[in-house]
Design an enzyme around this catalytic site. Structure first.
Site, PDB file in Angstrom:
ATOM      1  N   ASP A  13      12.856  11.365 -41.356  1.00 25.13           N
ATOM      2  CA  ASP A  13      14.179  11.394 -41.081  1.00 25.13           C
ATOM      3  C   ASP A  13      14.636  11.589 -39.486  1.00 25.13           C
ATOM      4  O   ASP A  13      15.705  12.590 -39.487  1.00 25.13           O
ATOM      5  CB  ASP A  13      14.723  12.495 -42.022  1.00 25.13           C
ATOM      6  CG  ASP A  13      14.204  12.476 -43.443  1.00 25.13           C
ATOM      7  OD1 ASP A  13      14.341  11.174 -43.869  1.00 25.13           O
ATOM      8  OD2 ASP A  13      13.950  13.206 -44.122  1.00 25.13           O
ATOM      9  N   GLY A  15      15.667   9.665 -37.427  1.00 26.83           N
ATOM     10  CA  GLY A  15      16.755   8.897 -37.046  1.00 26.83           C
ATOM     11  C   GLY A  15      16.256   7.342 -36.351  1.00 26.83           C
ATOM     12  O   GLY A  15      16.732   7.033 -35.424  1.00 26.83           O
ATOM     13  N   ASN A  38      10.444   5.229 -50.685  1.00 23.74           N
ATOM     14  CA  ASN A  38      10.518   6.382 -50.344  1.00 23.74           C
ATOM     15  C   ASN A  38      11.328   6.614 -48.919  1.00 23.74           C
ATOM     16  O   ASN A  38      11.739   7.878 -48.659  1.00 23.74           O
ATOM     17  CB  ASN A  38       9.298   7.299 -50.128  1.00 23.74           C
ATOM     18  CG  ASN A  38       8.123   6.429 -49.347  1.00 23.74           C
ATOM     19  OD1 ASN A  38       8.518   5.241 -49.053  1.00 23.74           O
ATOM     20  ND2 ASN A  38       7.081   7.142 -49.110  1.00 23.74           N
ATOM     21  N   HIS A  41      16.539   4.581 -44.182  1.00 23.17           N
ATOM     22  CA  HIS A  41      17.243   4.596 -42.710  1.00 23.17           C
ATOM     23  C   HIS A  41      18.870   4.512 -42.843  1.00 23.17           C
ATOM     24  O   HIS A  41      19.210   3.507 -43.703  1.00 23.17           O
ATOM     25  CB  HIS A  41      16.940   3.237 -42.190  1.00 23.17           C
ATOM     26  CG  HIS A  41      15.291   3.189 -41.927  1.00 23.17           C
ATOM     27  ND1 HIS A  41      14.705   4.331 -41.416  1.00 23.17           N
ATOM     28  CD2 HIS A  41      14.294   2.459 -41.980  1.00 23.17           C
ATOM     29  CE1 HIS A  41      13.557   3.797 -41.102  1.00 23.17           C
ATOM     30  NE2 HIS A  41      13.088   2.634 -41.485  1.00 23.17           N
ATOM     31  N   GLN A 223       8.887   7.181 -42.782  1.00 23.08           N
ATOM     32  CA  GLN A 223       8.320   8.819 -42.688  1.00 23.08           C
ATOM     33  C   GLN A 223       8.025   9.272 -41.310  1.00 23.08           C
ATOM     34  O   GLN A 223       8.851   8.455 -40.338  1.00 23.08           O
ATOM     35  CB  GLN A 223       7.153   8.996 -43.667  1.00 23.08           C
ATOM     36  CG  GLN A 223       7.444   8.606 -45.170  1.00 23.08           C
ATOM     37  CD  GLN A 223       7.490   7.360 -45.591  1.00 23.08           C
ATOM     38  OE1 GLN A 223       6.641   6.462 -45.061  1.00 23.08           O
ATOM     39  NE2 GLN A 223       8.588   6.989 -46.396  1.00 23.08           N
ATOM     40  N   THR A 238       2.853  11.641 -47.052  1.00 27.60           N
ATOM     41  CA  THR A 238       2.963  10.457 -48.111  1.00 27.60           C
ATOM     42  C   THR A 238       1.573   9.806 -48.189  1.00 27.60           C
ATOM     43  O   THR A 238       0.463  10.315 -47.491  1.00 27.60           O
ATOM     44  CB  THR A 238       4.123   9.638 -47.512  1.00 27.60           C
ATOM     45  OG1 THR A 238       4.271   8.519 -48.534  1.00 27.60           O
ATOM     46  CG2 THR A 238       3.714   8.929 -46.435  1.00 27.60           C
ATOM     47  N   THR A 299      17.363   9.101 -49.284  1.00 24.08           N
ATOM     48  CA  THR A 299      16.700   8.502 -50.548  1.00 24.08           C
ATOM     49  C   THR A 299      17.204   9.374 -51.806  1.00 24.08           C
ATOM     50  O   THR A 299      17.401   8.664 -52.684  1.00 24.08           O
ATOM     51  CB  THR A 299      15.264   8.387 -50.278  1.00 24.08           C
ATOM     52  OG1 THR A 299      15.313   7.567 -49.157  1.00 24.08           O
ATOM     53  CG2 THR A 299      14.474   7.805 -51.342  1.00 24.08           C
ATOM     54  N   THR A 300      16.786  10.622 -51.546  1.00 25.13           N
ATOM     55  CA  THR A 300      16.903  11.352 -52.775  1.00 25.13           C
ATOM     56  C   THR A 300      18.375  12.243 -53.001  1.00 25.13           C
ATOM     57  O   THR A 300      18.159  12.788 -54.091  1.00 25.13           O
ATOM     58  CB  THR A 300      15.511  12.555 -52.908  1.00 25.13           C
ATOM     59  OG1 THR A 300      15.687  13.198 -51.811  1.00 25.13           O
ATOM     60  CG2 THR A 300      14.435  11.581 -53.023  1.00 25.13           C
ATOM     61  N   LYS A 330      20.121  13.112 -32.172  1.00 28.54           N
ATOM     62  CA  LYS A 330      21.123  14.308 -32.590  1.00 28.54           C
ATOM     63  C   LYS A 330      21.266  15.271 -31.744  1.00 28.54           C
ATOM     64  O   LYS A 330      21.048  16.560 -32.202  1.00 28.54           O
ATOM     65  CB  LYS A 330      20.612  14.428 -34.062  1.00 28.54           C
ATOM     66  CG  LYS A 330      20.852  13.642 -35.024  1.00 28.54           C
ATOM     67  CD  LYS A 330      20.344  14.176 -36.354  1.00 28.54           C
ATOM     68  CE  LYS A 330      21.259  13.383 -37.618  1.00 28.54           C
ATOM     69  NZ  LYS A 330      21.231  14.041 -38.852  1.00 28.54           N
ATOM     70  N   LEU A 331      21.060  14.885 -30.306  1.00 33.86           N
ATOM     71  CA  LEU A 331      21.396  16.163 -29.438  1.00 33.86           C
ATOM     72  C   LEU A 331      22.522  16.678 -29.708  1.00 33.86           C
ATOM     73  O   LEU A 331      22.942  18.098 -29.531  1.00 33.86           O
ATOM     74  CB  LEU A 331      21.257  15.649 -28.008  1.00 33.86           C
ATOM     75  CG  LEU A 331      21.205  16.750 -26.924  1.00 33.86           C
ATOM     76  CD1 LEU A 331      20.087  17.572 -27.111  1.00 33.86           C
ATOM     77  CD2 LEU A 331      21.154  16.268 -25.652  1.00 33.86           C
ATOM     78  N   VAL A 413      23.611  10.887 -28.971  1.00 36.63           N
ATOM     79  CA  VAL A 413      24.567  11.750 -28.800  1.00 36.63           C
ATOM     80  C   VAL A 413      25.634  11.616 -30.121  1.00 36.63           C
ATOM     81  O   VAL A 413      26.674  12.131 -29.912  1.00 36.63           O
ATOM     82  CB  VAL A 413      25.190  11.759 -27.588  1.00 36.63           C
ATOM     83  CG1 VAL A 413      24.145  12.395 -26.392  1.00 36.63           C
ATOM     84  CG2 VAL A 413      26.173  10.551 -27.163  1.00 36.63           C
TER      85      VAL A 413
END
Ligand code: IMP
Length: 427
Positions: A13, A15, A38, A41, A223, A238, A299-300, A330-331, A413
């Site tokens: 996860d 990104g 599983n 994206h 993953q 996994t 996913t879940t 994700k800064l 960003v």
């Protein structure tokens, strides 16, 4: 031409979808090499958001050939559902190639995944319940059903019968569940076969020829490094190999074809499911990261566990994957903090560890040793070049780069396609 690998440097996860999408324009083939549905994206294009589980992100670019490699486990019903969902939004999957050697997730794999987790109780792994572990288990035990078996109804029926003879005993006698009717499964899978046939190919050969023809092949991991069956936080991992070594085995191309190994690293850390996570924040700060970063599983739908950046993990990912470049994602989520802590080492029962401890027991006892960096208050979502970032954000990125041991070549960003600061070209 090169083959590049995109690999998650943490617990998934990070990104990766955004990174694949950024490279999309230069890429001819995008290959998934392990895992199954599983993974999740998310790709944002304009005002459209796409959540992909099994299809390579290349499916969204009309000039790219998306490939599902031999290392993937495929739930054919899910795959066709994803194809149909995209078709409704005007995106064709006609170019999709599926390795004849990839394994199929069967109904008993899903049933066993759920029931074994339930039996494990508190010791459960927290799997996605998609049948991934049992499907890889059967592959290793040499009783799996492969994509190519869909082409031979006689073989398909025989393999399903053999598998269910054993699995139904387990389901009914060990777990007190209902057995699965082999004839119904054969019928279901023959229907899938009709639709999947045109996509089945010797993808190792296709990719080898493509590389000979100077095409650019991007290998896309699901993953992340710490969920790798061998190199992750076993048993909370996994059942496949997301690390760069797994890319060659799972795509059927040799290691000397790889020229770039791009690690995807989130500016903080998240994890889904059970297992050690030294920098996890179980307080309000963790909740703030979850809300601000939108850390809910694609996913879940499960809440992701959140914590500060862990440089020990990043260094480890650099080493086991041979990372040549990082894409820091994700800064922008960290904007507005007074100070930003980073875990630089662990304290394990009074002893400092600069590397991941050798044993699972020690890793479970690892306490983060933090260094704090000054935060930044500015909105950075419009930054186009590195110099647009506030000085404290620049220092944070440089510090992560130094501690991780590989250059940070791109910085996310914001979620949009154009919200990426490219420091140097990734390929
Ligand atoms: P499985 O892959 O469903 O067997 O789950 C094993 C572990 O990997 C669990 O902790 C899952 O939460 C985790 N996991 C599997 N896929 C992903 C993913 O795409 N992102 C994050 N965690 C994942």
């Amino acid at each position: 031409m090169p083959a590049a690998v995109l690999v998650g440097a943490q617990w998934g996860d990070e990104g990766k979808g955004k990174a694949t999408d950024l490279l999309g324009g230069d890429v001819d083939y995008v290959v998934r090499y392990q895992g199954g549905n599983n993974a999740g994206h998310t790709v944002v294009i304009g005002d459209q958001k796409y959540a992909l589980h099994l299809l390579p992100t290349g499916i969204l670019s009309p000039d790219v050939v998306p490939v599902i490699g031999n290392g993937v486990v495929i739930d054919p019903g899910v795959l066709l559902g994803e194809i149909d969902g995209l078709a409704q939004r005007g995106i064709s999957a006609e170019r999709l190639l599926i390795s004849s050697n990839a394994h199929l997730i069967m109904p008993h794999h899903k049933a066993l995944d759920k029931v074994t987790e339930r039996y494990l109780g508190k010791a459960r792994i927290g799997t996605t319940g998609r049948g991934i572990g049992p499907a890889y288990g059967d592959k290793v035990a040499r009783m799996g059903v492969r994509v190519q078996d869909l082409l031979d109804p006689g073989i398909l029926a025989k393999k399903i019968e053999v598998a269910l003879t054993e699995k139904n005993q387990v389901l009914t006698k060990v777990y007190n569940r209902r057995g699965i009717d082999p004839a119904a499964v054969v019928e279901e899978y023959l229907a899938y076969a009709e639709r999947l046939k045109p996509h089945i190919a010797d993808t190792s050969l296709v990719l080898s020829k493509a590389l000979d023809d100077d095409k650019f092949v991007l290998l896309e991991g699901g993953q992340g490094t710490l969920l790798d069956l061998d190199h992750g936080t076993y048993p909370f991992v996994t059942s496949s190999s997301p690390t760069s070594g797994g890319a060659c085995a799972g795509a059927g191309i040799p290691p000397n074809r790889l020229t770039k190994i791009i690690g995807i690293l989130k500016a903080y850390t998240t994890r889904v499911g059970s297992g050690p996570f030294p920098t996890e924040l179980t307080d309000d700060m963790g909740e703030w990261l979850r809300q601000t970063g939108g850390e809910f599983g694609v996913t879940t739908g499960r809440d992701r566990r959140c914590g500060w950046f862990d440089a020990v993990i990043a260094r480890y990912a650099t080493r086991v994957n041979g990372i040549t470049d990082y894409f820091l994602t994700k800064l922008d989520v960290l904007s507005g903090l007074e100070r930003v802590p980073v875990c630089v080492a662990y304290d394990v029962d009074g002893v400092r560890h600069d590397e991941i401890p050798m044993t699972q027991t020690d890793f479970h006892h690892a306490k983060p040793i933090y260094e704090e960096f000054p935060g930044w208050q500015e909105d950075i979502t419009g930054a186009k070049v590195f110099e647009d970032l506030p000085p404290n954000a620049q220092s944070y990125v440089r510090a992560l780069e130094e501690m991780s041991g590989a250059p940070i070549s791109a910085i996310g960003v914001g979620p949009g396609r154009d919200q990426t600061v490219v420091v140097r070209p990734l390929v």
